[in-house]
Design a protein around this motif. Structure first.
Motif, PDB file in Angstrom:
ATOM      1  N   GLU A 259       0.841  -1.193   0.000  1.00 26.39           N
ATOM      2  CA  GLU A 259       0.000   0.000   0.000  1.00 26.39           C
ATOM      3  C   GLU A 259       0.878   1.246   0.000  1.00 26.39           C
ATOM      4  OE1 GLU A 259      -2.358  -0.411   3.466  1.00 26.39           O
ATOM      5  OE2 GLU A 259      -3.464  -2.170   2.745  1.00 26.39           O
ATOM      6  N   GLU A 262       3.448   3.515  -4.626  1.00 29.61           N
ATOM      7  CA  GLU A 262       3.525   4.503  -5.703  1.00 29.61           C
ATOM      8  C   GLU A 262       3.832   5.907  -5.172  1.00 29.61           C
ATOM      9  OE1 GLU A 262      -0.943   3.795  -4.899  1.00 29.61           O
ATOM     10  OE2 GLU A 262       0.981   2.755  -4.691  1.00 29.61           O
ATOM     11  N   ASP A 263       3.581   6.140  -3.890  1.00 24.85           N
ATOM     12  CA  ASP A 263       3.870   7.439  -3.280  1.00 24.85           C
ATOM     13  C   ASP A 263       5.161   7.428  -2.468  1.00 24.85           C
ATOM     14  OD1 ASP A 263       1.416   8.597  -4.212  1.00 24.85           O
ATOM     15  OD2 ASP A 263       0.371   7.481  -2.633  1.00 24.85           O
ATOM     16  N   SER A 415       5.177   6.788 -10.725  1.00 27.23           N
ATOM     17  CA  SER A 415       4.032   6.546  -9.834  1.00 27.23           C
ATOM     18  C   SER A 415       2.786   6.211 -10.632  1.00 27.23           C
ATOM     19  CB  SER A 415       3.777   7.756  -8.937  1.00 27.23           C
ATOM     20  OG  SER A 415       3.530   8.918  -9.710  1.00 27.23           O
ATOM     21  N   ASP A 416       2.598   6.833 -11.781  1.00 24.68           N
ATOM     22  CA  ASP A 416       1.420   6.542 -12.607  1.00 24.68           C
ATOM     23  C   ASP A 416       1.507   5.135 -13.197  1.00 24.68           C
ATOM     24  OD1 ASP A 416       0.219   8.992 -12.130  1.00 24.68           O
ATOM     25  OD2 ASP A 416       1.184   9.957 -13.834  1.00 24.68           O
ATOM     26  N   ILE A 418       2.920   2.575 -11.712  1.00 27.20           N
ATOM     27  CA  ILE A 418       2.570   1.675 -10.614  1.00 27.20           C
ATOM     28  C   ILE A 418       1.054   1.631 -10.417  1.00 27.20           C
ATOM     29  CG2 ILE A 418       2.690   1.360  -8.103  1.00 27.20           C
ATOM     30  CD1 ILE A 418       5.169   0.445  -9.445  1.00 27.20           C
ATOM     31  N   ARG A 419       0.414   2.777 -10.497  1.00 25.31           N
ATOM     32  CA  ARG A 419      -1.044   2.813 -10.326  1.00 25.31           C
ATOM     33  C   ARG A 419      -1.741   2.006 -11.416  1.00 25.31           C
ATOM     34  NH1 ARG A 419       0.368   8.269  -8.930  1.00 25.31           N
ATOM     35  NH2 ARG A 419      -0.021   8.618  -6.694  1.00 25.31           N
ATOM     36  N   ASP A 420      -1.254   2.103 -12.647  1.00 23.56           N
ATOM     37  CA  ASP A 420      -1.856   1.329 -13.733  1.00 23.56           C
ATOM     38  C   ASP A 420      -1.644  -0.168 -13.538  1.00 23.56           C
ATOM     39  OD1 ASP A 420      -3.063   3.331 -15.129  1.00 23.56           O
ATOM     40  OD2 ASP A 420      -1.583   3.442 -16.743  1.00 23.56           O
ATOM     41  N   LYS A 422      -1.276  -1.665 -10.722  1.00 21.57           N
ATOM     42  CA  LYS A 422      -2.174  -2.079  -9.634  1.00 21.57           C
ATOM     43  C   LYS A 422      -3.608  -2.261 -10.129  1.00 21.57           C
ATOM     44  CE  LYS A 422      -0.019  -0.597  -5.308  1.00 21.57           C
ATOM     45  NZ  LYS A 422      -0.189   0.229  -4.085  1.00 21.57           N
ATOM     46  N   LYS A 423      -4.056  -1.369 -11.017  1.00 18.37           N
ATOM     47  CA  LYS A 423      -5.398  -1.526 -11.590  1.00 18.37           C
ATOM     48  C   LYS A 423      -5.506  -2.856 -12.331  1.00 18.37           C
ATOM     49  CE  LYS A 423      -6.246   3.430 -12.330  1.00 18.37           C
ATOM     50  NZ  LYS A 423      -6.397   4.488 -13.380  1.00 18.37           N
ATOM     51  N   ASP A 426      -5.421  -5.733  -9.774  1.00 19.49           N
ATOM     52  CA  ASP A 426      -6.624  -5.864  -8.957  1.00 19.49           C
ATOM     53  C   ASP A 426      -7.782  -6.511  -9.710  1.00 19.49           C
ATOM     54  OD1 ASP A 426      -5.253  -4.734  -6.871  1.00 19.49           O
ATOM     55  OD2 ASP A 426      -6.104  -2.721  -7.128  1.00 19.49           O
TER      56      ASP A 426
END
Length: 596
Positions: A259, A262-263, A415-416, A418-420, A422-423, A426
């Motif tokens: 968790e 990405e930050d 960071s973007d 990593i967010r992608d 994770k999407k 998930d």
């Protein structure tokens, strides 16, 4: 009936997986802490009809052999210069290779079989390591292995500040391909950014003996081109590195939830000089490496013997490979998840290969000299006669066989990405278990470089390995997932490929990602106007010839990006579809309902 058979097959696979894990644990717990392995095979194999060049996995990206007319083994700079002169005079295509390390892409292959070609091996050009204690430098023959340099300067109470993770590389190869460790501090983690001088042998006019030696250093017009040259400008003869006084490092691995990764990655890279992160998406786990300098007088004689580079009994590598293949054949993602979970538990138990006092892991922090705490590769060393153990990927034991992708992101875009990811994760976390069997995503930090083909900004490097089929026409389980991650990295976020790794598609458009690429090409024209150090691979990748003709099945192994179903494997139920998160991606997706 088919459901019953499928259930029985899955039960059989689960039994194989359990037996795999039992075998691993029994061997690890009952064997010595020091297991030696036979060294990797020589990359050059010659007969009376010529030579064949292999890479470390025994198979190139296109699965076609690299045939070469002849290979030479100079042991002095004079012999090295003579080899370049002979090649220039006879208009041969030339590439340089070393004893262990050679690129995963076909960068090291001179040309197709119908061309007269030469390989120059630096295996025997490895005798000189000249340490200048007063000026804190070391000058080394290009064929010297990086481990020999590390150990030699340590004898003088000095250290290389930056070295790669894998030690089966030569000095010439390390800087030619931009190899690196992990650091945003000082001059950064890229080895070439600690180079202060290079001797380069280049083609010359007949009146100059067809070859000459250039002495280059900081401030010279060619220096930033040569520091990462891909072997395209000439043959590196000697390299001079800057040194520091010896120091120790303290390492602690923190296995925690992913968790906020990405930050948090940016602050982690800034806070710890040698920090990195291993991310296991399917396990929702991040492993933060807390790694900094400590005073020399702190007690500790630790060693980093990274588990992935340790010697493996051949039976273990074979059994893991058999388990992976069985899971692939049955389309059993849960089987891969069992392996991923068990291996992560094992890595946590042994601290990923860290050893206190050069023996076993007993607890954090692990403190040791710089020379023992960064670069590893214990599977490289043992007599050839020892056939029972080897590096896990050694093609002779038919063990692990995988792709190795490395994407280098501008830090501001990571960071973007990593967010992608994770999407995508998930949507179905178990689809990521395959990459977590290996090392998940290894996240490292590389500082802005002045080298033309180095990183033009502070960057984050991500390595991830995943299953490769024995046959080119065999699709992989979750084929579409890894193609989407790959395309997301290189095309949505414009990541740059590591020059010595990756599948072919990662290099599409790479020339547009380097602001100083035109300066590199100008240097190429200046020192190698006859293009004897160019190859088909470099012509295609660096000189804008593009993907070429797309053949049936070309997307399965990253030789192209699919546009039509035939580029995948429609006969096996794999069709060209859009990505799930990165909609612009074109991936080979398993869609049995689409089969006619």
């Amino acid at each position: 009936m088919s459901l019953i058979l499928h259930k029985r097959l899955n039960q059989k696979i689960m039994k194989i997986l359990c037996n795999t894990l039992i075998t691993i644990m029994v061997i690890v717990l009952t064997s010595s802490t020091l297991i030696h392995a036979m060294p990797p095979p020589n990359p050059i194999q010659c007969t009376q009809n010529g030579c064949t060049l292999y890479n470390s996995y025994g198979v190139w990206g296109d699965r076609k052999e690299c045939h070469v007319t002849a290979a030479v083994y100079p042991s002095t700079e004079a012999e090295l210069r003579s080899a370049v002169a002979a090649a220039n005079k006879d208009n041969l295509k030339v590439k340089v290779v070393s004893k262990f390390s050679h690129t995963i892409p076909k960068l090291a292959c001179p040309a197709a079989r119908n061309r007269r070609t030469m390989l120059i091996s630096t295996e025997r050009y490895n005798s000189s390591i000249d340490v200048d204690v007063a000026n804190l430098t070391v000058t080394v023959d290009a064929g010297v292995g990086i481990r020999a340099v590390i150990d030699r300067v340590a004898e003088e109470g000095l250290s290389l500040a930056a070295t790669p993770y894998w030690e089966g590389v030569s000095v010439g190869g390390v800087i030619s391909t931009g190899a690196h460790g992990s650091s945003w501090w000082g001059n950064g983690g890229a080895v070439h950014d600690h180079v202060v001088a290079i001797r380069l042998i280049v083609p010359a006019r007949g009146s100059d003996g067809y070859a000459k030696v250039l002495n280059l250093k900081g401030g010279d017009s060619l220096f930033n081109a040569v520091k990462v040259s891909l072997g395209m400008l000439g043959v590196i003869s000697k390299v001079t590195f800057s040194l520091e006084h010896a120091f120790k490092r303290s390492i602690t691995f923190n296995f925690t939830k992913d968790e906020g990764i990405e930050d948090e990655f940016m602050e982690h890279g800034k806070k710890y000089e040698f920090g990195d992160i291993q991310w296991y998406p399917s396990r929702h786990t991040a492993v933060y490496r807390y790694d900094d300098r400590v005073p020399l007088n702190m007690s500790g004689n630790g060693v980093n013997d990274f588990v992935g580079f340790q010697s493996n009994f051949a039976i273990i590598a074979k059994t893991v490979r058999t388990s992976e293949k069985a899971a692939e054949k049955a389309r059993n993602v849960n089987g891969k998840c069992i392996l991923a979970s068990s291996f992560l538990t094992y890595k946590q138990l042994i601290a990923n290969g860290l050893k206190n006092n050069n023996l076993i892991f007993t607890g954090y922090p692990v403190i040791g000299h710089q020379s023992k705490m960064q670069t590893s590769g214990s599977c490289l060393y043992s007599p050839e006669s020892n056939k029972a153990t080897a590096c896990a990927w050694d093609p002779r034991i038919k063990g692990l066989f995988f792709y190795e992708s490395t994407a280098i992101f501008p830090a501001t875009k990571f960071s973007d990405f990593i967010r992608d990811v994770k999407k995508l994760r998930d949507l179905k976390p178990e689809n990521f278990c395959g990459v977590d069997i290996y090392n998940g995503f290894l996240i490292r930090f590389v500082k802005k470089s002045e080298a033309y083909l180095g990183q033009p900004e502070d960057s984050v490097v991500v390595d991830f390995n995943y299953y490769r089929a024995d046959e080119a026409e065999t699709p992989r389980l979750n084929q579409d997932i890894w193609e989407e991650v790959e395309q997301m990295a290189f095309f949505k976020y414009l990541a740059k490929p590591h020059w010595a790794k990756n599948r072919k598609l990662a290099f599409f458009g790479v020339d547009k990602k380097y602001p100083n690429f035109s300066k590199f090409l100008e240097a190429k024209k200046l020192v190698d106007s006859g293009n004897i150090f160019s190859s088909e691979w470099s012509d295609e990748v660096l000189f804008g010839k593009g993907e070429g003709v797309k053949e049936d099945g070309c997307a399965l192994e990253g030789e192209c990006i699919c546009e039509e179903d035939r580029h995948c494997s429609p006969g096996n139920g794999y069709f060209c579809r859009r990505g799930l998160v990165y909609n612009e991606a074109r991936v080979c997706k398993y869609s049995p309902s689409s089969m006619s």
